[in-house]
Design a protein around this motif. Structure first.
Motif, PDB file in Angstrom:
ATOM      1  N   ALA A 131      -9.387 -23.180 -63.446  1.00 37.00           N
ATOM      2  CA  ALA A 131      -9.461 -21.967 -63.789  1.00 37.00           C
ATOM      3  C   ALA A 131      -9.046 -20.965 -62.797  1.00 37.00           C
ATOM      4  O   ALA A 131      -8.698 -21.315 -61.810  1.00 37.00           O
ATOM      5  CB  ALA A 131     -11.077 -21.763 -63.691  1.00 37.00           C
ATOM      6  N   ALA A 132      -8.569 -19.651 -63.470  1.00 37.65           N
ATOM      7  CA  ALA A 132      -7.928 -18.655 -62.498  1.00 37.65           C
ATOM      8  C   ALA A 132      -9.014 -18.247 -61.461  1.00 37.65           C
ATOM      9  O   ALA A 132      -8.799 -17.969 -60.183  1.00 37.65           O
ATOM     10  CB  ALA A 132      -7.578 -17.672 -63.457  1.00 37.65           C
ATOM     11  N   SER A 133     -10.256 -17.819 -61.852  1.00 36.68           N
ATOM     12  CA  SER A 133     -11.394 -17.206 -61.182  1.00 36.68           C
ATOM     13  C   SER A 133     -12.738 -17.468 -61.778  1.00 36.68           C
ATOM     14  O   SER A 133     -12.788 -17.834 -62.861  1.00 36.68           O
ATOM     15  CB  SER A 133     -11.120 -15.834 -61.046  1.00 36.68           C
ATOM     16  OG  SER A 133     -11.008 -15.011 -62.246  1.00 36.68           O
ATOM     17  N   TRP A 134     -13.662 -16.995 -61.016  1.00 38.68           N
ATOM     18  CA  TRP A 134     -15.015 -17.205 -61.570  1.00 38.68           C
ATOM     19  C   TRP A 134     -15.694 -15.791 -61.015  1.00 38.68           C
ATOM     20  O   TRP A 134     -15.650 -15.496 -60.036  1.00 38.68           O
ATOM     21  CB  TRP A 134     -16.039 -18.391 -60.980  1.00 38.68           C
ATOM     22  CG  TRP A 134     -17.318 -17.945 -61.222  1.00 38.68           C
ATOM     23  CD1 TRP A 134     -18.082 -18.472 -62.387  1.00 38.68           C
ATOM     24  CD2 TRP A 134     -18.350 -17.860 -60.256  1.00 38.68           C
ATOM     25  NE1 TRP A 134     -19.359 -18.350 -62.239  1.00 38.68           N
ATOM     26  CE2 TRP A 134     -19.457 -17.799 -60.759  1.00 38.68           C
ATOM     27  CE3 TRP A 134     -18.497 -17.604 -58.992  1.00 38.68           C
ATOM     28  CZ2 TRP A 134     -20.871 -17.689 -60.458  1.00 38.68           C
ATOM     29  CZ3 TRP A 134     -19.673 -17.224 -58.404  1.00 38.68           C
ATOM     30  CH2 TRP A 134     -20.848 -17.191 -58.950  1.00 38.68           C
ATOM     31  N   THR A 135     -16.386 -15.026 -62.035  1.00 35.05           N
ATOM     32  CA  THR A 135     -17.005 -13.749 -61.930  1.00 35.05           C
ATOM     33  C   THR A 135     -18.516 -13.737 -62.317  1.00 35.05           C
ATOM     34  O   THR A 135     -18.905 -14.312 -63.496  1.00 35.05           O
ATOM     35  CB  THR A 135     -16.399 -12.692 -62.675  1.00 35.05           C
ATOM     36  OG1 THR A 135     -14.871 -12.665 -62.550  1.00 35.05           O
ATOM     37  CG2 THR A 135     -16.926 -11.283 -62.477  1.00 35.05           C
ATOM     38  N   LEU A 136     -19.268 -13.277 -61.531  1.00 35.72           N
ATOM     39  CA  LEU A 136     -20.715 -13.309 -61.821  1.00 35.72           C
ATOM     40  C   LEU A 136     -21.101 -11.876 -61.729  1.00 35.72           C
ATOM     41  O   LEU A 136     -20.902 -10.880 -60.798  1.00 35.72           O
ATOM     42  CB  LEU A 136     -21.572 -14.079 -60.518  1.00 35.72           C
ATOM     43  CG  LEU A 136     -23.253 -13.768 -60.619  1.00 35.72           C
ATOM     44  CD1 LEU A 136     -23.580 -14.447 -62.012  1.00 35.72           C
ATOM     45  CD2 LEU A 136     -23.539 -14.278 -59.339  1.00 35.72           C
ATOM     46  N   ASN A 137     -21.587 -11.388 -62.772  1.00 39.80           N
ATOM     47  CA  ASN A 137     -22.149 -10.182 -63.019  1.00 39.80           C
ATOM     48  C   ASN A 137     -23.443  -9.836 -62.509  1.00 39.80           C
ATOM     49  O   ASN A 137     -24.430 -10.655 -62.867  1.00 39.80           O
ATOM     50  CB  ASN A 137     -22.057  -9.715 -64.460  1.00 39.80           C
ATOM     51  CG  ASN A 137     -22.517  -8.164 -64.978  1.00 39.80           C
ATOM     52  OD1 ASN A 137     -23.292  -7.592 -64.295  1.00 39.80           O
ATOM     53  ND2 ASN A 137     -22.322  -7.639 -66.113  1.00 39.80           N
ATOM     54  N   THR A 138     -23.636  -9.262 -61.531  1.00 45.14           N
ATOM     55  CA  THR A 138     -24.986  -8.991 -60.848  1.00 45.14           C
ATOM     56  C   THR A 138     -25.550  -7.627 -61.147  1.00 45.14           C
ATOM     57  O   THR A 138     -26.518  -7.110 -60.338  1.00 45.14           O
ATOM     58  CB  THR A 138     -24.662  -9.266 -59.220  1.00 45.14           C
ATOM     59  OG1 THR A 138     -23.899  -8.313 -58.896  1.00 45.14           O
ATOM     60  CG2 THR A 138     -24.100 -10.396 -58.987  1.00 45.14           C
ATOM     61  N   ALA A 139     -25.161  -6.896 -62.002  1.00 44.65           N
ATOM     62  CA  ALA A 139     -25.727  -5.661 -62.300  1.00 44.65           C
ATOM     63  C   ALA A 139     -27.235  -5.566 -62.650  1.00 44.65           C
ATOM     64  O   ALA A 139     -27.822  -4.505 -62.380  1.00 44.65           O
ATOM     65  CB  ALA A 139     -25.000  -4.795 -63.328  1.00 44.65           C
ATOM     66  N   ALA A 140     -27.676  -6.508 -62.862  1.00 49.99           N
ATOM     67  CA  ALA A 140     -29.018  -6.495 -63.725  1.00 49.99           C
ATOM     68  C   ALA A 140     -29.943  -6.992 -62.375  1.00 49.99           C
ATOM     69  O   ALA A 140     -31.146  -7.180 -62.637  1.00 49.99           O
ATOM     70  CB  ALA A 140     -29.436  -7.081 -64.822  1.00 49.99           C
ATOM     71  N   LEU A 141     -29.607  -7.784 -61.306  1.00 45.94           N
ATOM     72  CA  LEU A 141     -30.100  -8.157 -60.270  1.00 45.94           C
ATOM     73  C   LEU A 141     -30.593  -7.256 -59.415  1.00 45.94           C
ATOM     74  O   LEU A 141     -30.060  -5.978 -59.372  1.00 45.94           O
ATOM     75  CB  LEU A 141     -29.470  -9.143 -59.564  1.00 45.94           C
ATOM     76  CG  LEU A 141     -28.917 -10.448 -60.326  1.00 45.94           C
ATOM     77  CD1 LEU A 141     -27.937 -11.366 -59.531  1.00 45.94           C
ATOM     78  CD2 LEU A 141     -29.961 -10.841 -61.051  1.00 45.94           C
ATOM     79  N   ALA A 142     -31.445  -7.523 -58.324  1.00 40.16           N
ATOM     80  CA  ALA A 142     -32.070  -6.448 -57.394  1.00 40.16           C
ATOM     81  C   ALA A 142     -30.684  -5.833 -56.694  1.00 40.16           C
ATOM     82  O   ALA A 142     -30.831  -4.703 -56.373  1.00 40.16           O
ATOM     83  CB  ALA A 142     -33.184  -7.130 -56.552  1.00 40.16           C
ATOM     84  N   MET A 143     -29.545  -6.730 -56.268  1.00 39.63           N
ATOM     85  CA  MET A 143     -28.690  -6.134 -55.357  1.00 39.63           C
ATOM     86  C   MET A 143     -27.886  -5.039 -56.241  1.00 39.63           C
ATOM     87  O   MET A 143     -27.210  -4.405 -55.629  1.00 39.63           O
ATOM     88  CB  MET A 143     -27.888  -7.185 -55.043  1.00 39.63           C
ATOM     89  CG  MET A 143     -26.781  -8.051 -56.124  1.00 39.63           C
ATOM     90  SD  MET A 143     -25.714  -9.094 -55.385  1.00 39.63           S
ATOM     91  CE  MET A 143     -26.877 -10.398 -54.835  1.00 39.63           C
ATOM     92  N   GLY A 144     -28.187  -5.333 -57.551  1.00 36.41           N
ATOM     93  CA  GLY A 144     -27.116  -4.437 -58.257  1.00 36.41           C
ATOM     94  C   GLY A 144     -28.034  -3.197 -58.995  1.00 36.41           C
ATOM     95  O   GLY A 144     -27.239  -2.063 -59.147  1.00 36.41           O
TER      96      GLY A 144
END
Length: 334
Positions: A230-243
């Motif tokens: 895989a070229a990369s891995w992305t995690l969307n954290t917008a809905a987490l407390a940090m986001g």
């Protein structure tokens, strides 16, 4: 006393002869206890334990919890009247192991059987007529913690040696992030992290987000794990407390805990991390010397600190995977 002894001997001979003639004793209690001659197919006795870190802080095994179940495969020998048996469920009640049903339990004949097993039973699906299943990046949960034994402890399993012990190893690696906002650095915004991207520092290098594992092969077999890079891995954290709330000064967020397919990174290639913080990307590279890959059965915890407008790798902790106490047994690479 001699006539009595002679009479008992004759009686035993007649009993054995009767069993042989009538064929009624081949699956009897004596055969189950002491083994069987010929190619009579006899049910196995199963037990299993899970890889863990024991109180001596060395690698060891701990019993499967009560109510836990394993799936067992018998892949050989295979004949017309003895087909392969796949994903047969055995459940532990805290005292003993039992098959889901007598009709489906694993049976073995005179020839040594090829067996493998996994835990928790039913947690994954297998490609038809194989012992192959997919490993993908996902949140860590005990239910998704796939463990397996590519063979039993016993070198020979047959109708004369039907006790089977499986020592289960973790199929996955775990990746955790510990992200701290420096308590003194002047950072004017809310420190909301809405995305984390991970990729090799050199494009095209070894990096996997999905792989196929064959639980019937050892980890040392080069064919056990397959998959495309895989070229990369992305995690969307917008809905987490940090986001949503962000990270306050001096606080640390440790909410990211992922299962990753095991892999070795390309030699001398670091791991590039890009965090989107308050809408702007901040990038840092974890040196290869600190993180050479993601090993099955290990937890890699990347410790990051946000210092003003700079993102810094504080350390990388590598430790054995323990269900007893995940906060100990660390090996820290600063």
């Amino acid at each position: 006393m001699k006539p009595v002894t002679t009479l008992l001997s004759i009686t035993r001979l007649l009993s054995v002869g009767g069993c042989l003639l009538l064929g009624s004793c081949s699956q009897g209690e004596d055969a189950l206890t002491s083994g069987a001659s010929g190619n009579a197919r006899i049910p196995i006795n199963v037990e299993a334990s899970l890889a863990d870190v024991v109180t001596t802080r060395t690698a060891g095994y701990t019993p499967v919890p009560s109510g836990g179940a394993i799936g067992v495969f018998r892949t050989a020998p295979v004949t017309a009247d003895s087909p392969a048996q796949r994903d047969v469920k055995y459940t532990y009640n805290g005292t003993k192991w039992s098959p889901e049903s007598e009709a489906t339990q694993i049976v073995v004949g005179a020839e040594n059987a090829t067996l493998c097993a996994y835990y928790p039973q039913g947690s994954v699906s297998f490609t038809a007529n194989t012992t192959q299943t997919a490993l993908t990046v996902k949140d860590y949960t005990a239910a998704d913690d796939l463990c397996y034994a590519h063979k039993p402890v016993q070198a020979q399993v047959n109708n004369a040696n039907r006790a089977v012990s499986f020592l289960m190893e973790h199929a996955y690696s775990r990746l955790q992030f510990s992200i701290t906002r420096n308590s003194t650095a002047d950072y004017p915004n809310a420190c909301k992290i809405t995305s984390i991207q991970m990729e090799p520092a050199t494009a095209g290098s070894e990096f996997y987000t999905a792989r196929t594992i064959n639980v019937g092969l050892p980890a040392t077999n080069g064919s056990q794990l397959t998959g495309s890079k895989a070229a990369s891995w992305t995690l969307n954290t917008a809905a987490l407390a940090m986001g949503t709330a962000g990270i306050s000064k001096g606080a640390t967020d440790t909410s990211i805990d992922k299962l990753f397919p095991p892999q070795a990174f390309s030699a001398n290639v670091g791991t590039k991390l890009t965090l989107t913080i308050d809408g702007k990307n901040q990038t840092v590279t974890v040196p290869y010397a600190k993180l050479t890959g993601l090993k099955a059965g290990e937890i890699s915890r990347i410790m990051l600190e946000i210092q003003g407008t700079e993102l810094v790798v504080e350390s990388v902790q590598i430790k054995q995977w323990s269900t007893i106490n995940s906060g100990t047994h660390d090996s820290t690479l600063d």
